[in-house]
Scaffold this active site. Structure first.
Site, PDB file in Angstrom:
ATOM      1  N   SER A  49       0.810  -1.219   0.000  1.00  0.00           N
ATOM      2  CA  SER A  49       0.000   0.000   0.000  1.00  0.00           C
ATOM      3  C   SER A  49       0.841   1.265   0.000  1.00  0.00           C
ATOM      4  O   SER A  49       0.388   2.307  -0.483  1.00  0.00           O
ATOM      5  CB  SER A  49      -0.924   0.013   1.226  1.00  0.00           C
ATOM      6  OG  SER A  49      -1.806  -1.077   1.202  1.00  0.00           O
ATOM      7  N   PHE A 227     -10.686   8.630  16.338  1.00  0.00           N
ATOM      8  CA  PHE A 227     -11.678   7.862  17.093  1.00  0.00           C
ATOM      9  C   PHE A 227     -11.146   6.609  17.773  1.00  0.00           C
ATOM     10  O   PHE A 227     -11.863   5.991  18.546  1.00  0.00           O
ATOM     11  CB  PHE A 227     -12.847   7.503  16.173  1.00  0.00           C
ATOM     12  CG  PHE A 227     -13.598   8.703  15.675  1.00  0.00           C
ATOM     13  CD1 PHE A 227     -14.360   9.462  16.545  1.00  0.00           C
ATOM     14  CD2 PHE A 227     -13.514   9.095  14.354  1.00  0.00           C
ATOM     15  CE1 PHE A 227     -15.048  10.577  16.113  1.00  0.00           C
ATOM     16  CE2 PHE A 227     -14.193  10.211  13.894  1.00  0.00           C
ATOM     17  CZ  PHE A 227     -14.956  10.956  14.783  1.00  0.00           C
TER      18      PHE A 227
END
Length: 472
Positions: A49, A227
């Site tokens: 990636s 988060f």
């Protein structure tokens, strides 16, 4: 998110709506321009990636495990990084006066988002605690610190709290979990630093759903929302009382960024698709892909196609197969009705390699009484590996909006960044942007990974701004 994932997620989306699934039309299916991108890196036939993100964001192919640098930089060799840094379309857009943002379901320091703002000889140098002493001595900095220092990013949404705070800092959500505590050894609290850097602006830092919902896009200049200590939870395990969905995160980002009359660039990554595949969790991966498709729909709903180039693509694929002869409407997570030559059933989804390789007394496990539809069922694989690898086939590129036709055909992956820059009139070559009636476009960029740009010349005669969205 290879084509097998794309197809299987389409079927799952339909089956979740009590349809047979095969005939379902995903939002991704409605994009009129279709192309393929070649994903190999400079040094590997099958890439990761970091190298693929550097290709489609920065416009250059590079080496495995490196982000925001060209192929002159070698994996984990800090000295080789110097002078080989490359910038991304996110920075090109910011330099053109546009607002820019990142939304990801992984940590914001992970490979894909990192390639948009960082330069690192290792994708794994998340915080200074991950830097070897030789890298520190030679002046390399960690990815989390570069998130603040390299580009003035307007919206940052994802996970990765623990890479931002000093070692031992208790996490506000998991104070008793030692693995969630701060990692930094330099004593810096990057969240506090970010807030000080935005003095005089309306800058909000939030870590939970309640505070996130209280953020007013109309009055907010900057948003950092982290988060989780690391990556976000998988969609099927997400606590909606604590964490928003990728759809809600995308909507908040777009509403903040689109206030800029010069336009914006937004990168949205469904990054946990990839992580589920690595674990052999087909169900998790497909649910993440369906969630991403809903985020794409939300992005299209909030933007004007005549002014917004939207690109949906994957960075790479996985050794994920869809096989057998299942009947129409057979559960995509189920078994083939025709058994194998060893007189045992098998699932229609499986992996070429991964943790799902199993032999019991020389035979495959008997799945007749096994529920293969659970979220954490590990699909069988042909070869045993601790984690499923990537695969090397081309990935699909879907586009709609101005200049979408540029992405048709089979292209090198690094072409994507240049095509987006051309469409949005950002970057170094702006000679085509000097026509009397042409104005500067704006960018919204969203990504689908393993997670949102398009058009024709006449758009320039009427556009005031052009947005670019890339979804992966």
């Amino acid at each position: 998110m290879g084509i097998t994932t794309y197809t299987a997620a389409r079927i799952l989306k339909g089956q979740l709506q009590n349809q047979t699934g095969e005939e379902t039309v995903m939002t991704m299916d409605t994009f009129p321009n279709v192309g393929l991108a070649k994903t190999y890196s400079v040094d590997f036939q099958i890439s990761d990636s970091a190298a693929t993100a550097t290709a489609y964001l920065c416009g250059v192919k590079t080496n495995l495990n490196t982000v925001g640098v060209n192929a002159g930089a070698r994996n984990r060799v800090c000295k080789s990084q110097k002078g080989n840094e490359v910038t991304s379309i996110l920075k090109w857009a910011k330099d053109a006066g546009k607002s820019v943002g990142i939304v990801t379901t992984t940590r914001v320091q992970h490979a894909t988002p990192a390639a948009s703002y960082a330069h690192s000889a290792s994708r794994k140098w998340y915080s200074d605690a991950d830097l070897p002493e030789s890298a520190k001595k030679n002046g390399c900095t960690d990815i989390a610190s570069q998130l603040l220092n390299n580009t003035d990013i307007d919206v940052i949404i994802g996970g990765g709290r623990k890479y931002m705070t000093p070692r031992g800092t208790k996490d506000p959500e998991y104070p008793l979990d030692f693995s969630s505590r701060g990692k930094r050894r330099d004593g810096r609290n990057l969240i506090n630093d970010w807030q000080r850097m935005k003095a005089g602006k309306v800058a909000r830092y939030v870590w939970n759903r309640t505070d996130f919902d209280a953020v007013d896009p109309e009055t907010t200049d900057y948003l950092m929302a982290l988060f989780e200590p690391g990556d976000l939870r998988f969609e099927v395990e997400r606590d909606p009382k604590m964490d928003p969905s990728i759809v809600e995160m995308t909507e908040k980002a777009v509403r903040i960024l689109q206030k800029n009359p010069k336009g914006f660039f937004l990168l949205v990554e469904g990054g946990r698709i990839d992580q589920a595949h690595h674990a052999g969790w087909a169900s998790m991966a497909l649910h993440e892909t369906v969630a991403l498709d809903y985020a794409i729909a939300k992005g299209l709903e909030l933007t004007n196609e005549e002014e917004t180039l939207t690109v949906v693509m994957a960075d790479h694929s996985h050794p994920f197969t869809f096989n057998g002869y299942p009947f129409r409407g057979n559960s995509i997570l189920g078994k083939s009705p025709l058994w194998a030559s060893d007189v045992l059933p098998y699932t229609t989804l499986m992996y070429g390699n991964g943790p799902g390789y199993k032999l019991i007394n020389g035979s495959r496990p008997d799945l007749r009484k096994v529920n293969t539809k659970t979220k954490d069922y590990v699909q069988h694989s042909a070869v045993p590996t601790e984690s499923a690898t990537h695969s090397g086939e081309d990935v699909v590129v879907l586009t709609r909006g101005p200049m979408g036709h540029l992405f048709q055909g089979v292209q090198e992956q690094n072409f994507i960044a240049h095509a987006m820059a051309y469409a949005a009139c950002v970057g170094t070559d702006l000679t085509h942007c000097k026509e009397p009636f042409q104005t500067s476009p704006s960018l919204t960029y969203t990504t689908l990974s393993n997670g949102g740009a398009h058009g024709s010349a006449f758009w320039f005669s009427t556009l005031l701004t052009l947005s670019l969205t890339l979804l992966m």
